[in-house]
Design an enzyme around this catalytic site. Structure first.
Site, PDB file in Angstrom:
ATOM      1  N   SER A 101       6.103 -12.754 -40.998  1.00 21.20           N
ATOM      2  CA  SER A 101       5.734 -12.756 -42.414  1.00 21.20           C
ATOM      3  C   SER A 101       4.562 -13.684 -42.631  1.00 21.20           C
ATOM      4  CB  SER A 101       6.921 -13.224 -43.267  1.00 21.20           C
ATOM      5  OG  SER A 101       6.526 -13.479 -44.604  1.00 21.20           O
ATOM      6  N   TYR A 113      13.158 -19.875 -44.698  1.00 20.18           N
ATOM      7  CA  TYR A 113      12.607 -18.579 -44.298  1.00 20.18           C
ATOM      8  C   TYR A 113      11.194 -18.756 -43.750  1.00 20.18           C
ATOM      9  CZ  TYR A 113      10.726 -13.838 -44.724  1.00 20.18           C
ATOM     10  OH  TYR A 113      10.126 -12.627 -44.469  1.00 20.18           O
TER      11      TYR A 113
END
Length: 246
Positions: free
Chosen positions: A146, A168
């Protein structure tokens, strides 16, 4: 290069039909690649694989929890017994953190869970499956990452105040670092290892109305990295086939 329909791919973290992992399985199998669809619950894997088999695709279900060493060992043994080879590994399984989670106040037990799946789960599976991938004439590892794990992403990156959740972001940054180190170690083999950010993708209801791209488009960049020629890049970070800054 070897014909695609002789290859075997494994995709982790395929938990639902609306997810990127499911669409990656569809796109790989649509090119004649035997595709091993894995989910933490074997029942979910069977149901999702059945949907793709109904489309005439060679998709086979397996239960796998990448955070559990025994589960990884059992899967590795089954791959050896059932197909005896592996050419493509897509590390799609990932943990998620609470929206707006901050480093100073994060629940570290929960952060550990996120890292255990996203980083150590991928690392564990790579270690287990590298011997098979090295035997392939075109071994490929794609770590689904990501922009949240990059300093170069101007919208969601590590240097922005986005609300993606610190654990995350840290887990994806660590996955990017692992990609770079592994690729360097495997530079003399036929195994190419890259990280791919699928981008803002409509894996949730109403996503396209918010500007997210269709799931098929997000999956396409992952499949592209899985099918690179042997002289393709390794140790890089991509989105939509374009290299990103780390």
């Amino acid at each position: 290069m070897e014909a695609l329909n002789n290859r075997v791919a494994l995709v982790t973290g395929v938990g639902r039909a609306a997810g990127i992992g499911f669409e990656v399985c569809r796109q790989l199998a649509s090119q004649g690649i035997t595709t091993l669809l894995t989910a933490r619950r074997a029942e979910a894997a069977e149901s999702l694989a059945g949907t793709l088999r109904d489309e005439g695709l060679d998709v086979r279900p397996y239960g796998l929890d990448v955070a559990e060493p025994d589960s990884v060992r059992q899967l590795t043994d089954r791959i050896q017994e059932d197909v005896g080879r592996l050419d493509i590994l897509i590390n799609n399984a990932a943990g998620t953190s609470a929206y707006g989670e901050q480093a100073a106040t994060a629940d570290l037990d929960q952060a550990h869970v996120v890292l255990e799946t996203t980083l150590f789960g991928s690392w564990r599976l790579i270690q287990a499956l590298l011997p098979l991938l090295r035997q392939s004439p075109a071994g490929r590892i794609v770590n689904v990452s990501s922009g949240a794990g990059s300093h170069g992403d101007p919208m969601f990156g590590l240097a922005t105040n986005n609300q993606m959740g610190t654990s995350y972001a840290v887990s994806k940054a660590a996955l990017n670092a692992l990609t770079s180190k592994l690729a360097l170690e495997e530079k003399e083999s036929n195994v190419l290892i890259n990280a791919v950010c699928p981008g803002f993708t409509a894996t949730f209801e109403g996503g396209e109305a918010m500007g997210a791209q269709p799931v098929a488009d997000g999956a396409a960049g992952i499949v592209w990295a899985a099918l690179l020629d042997n002289d393709g890049p390794t140790g890089k970070f991509f989105r939509n086939k374009a290299e990103l800054a780390w």
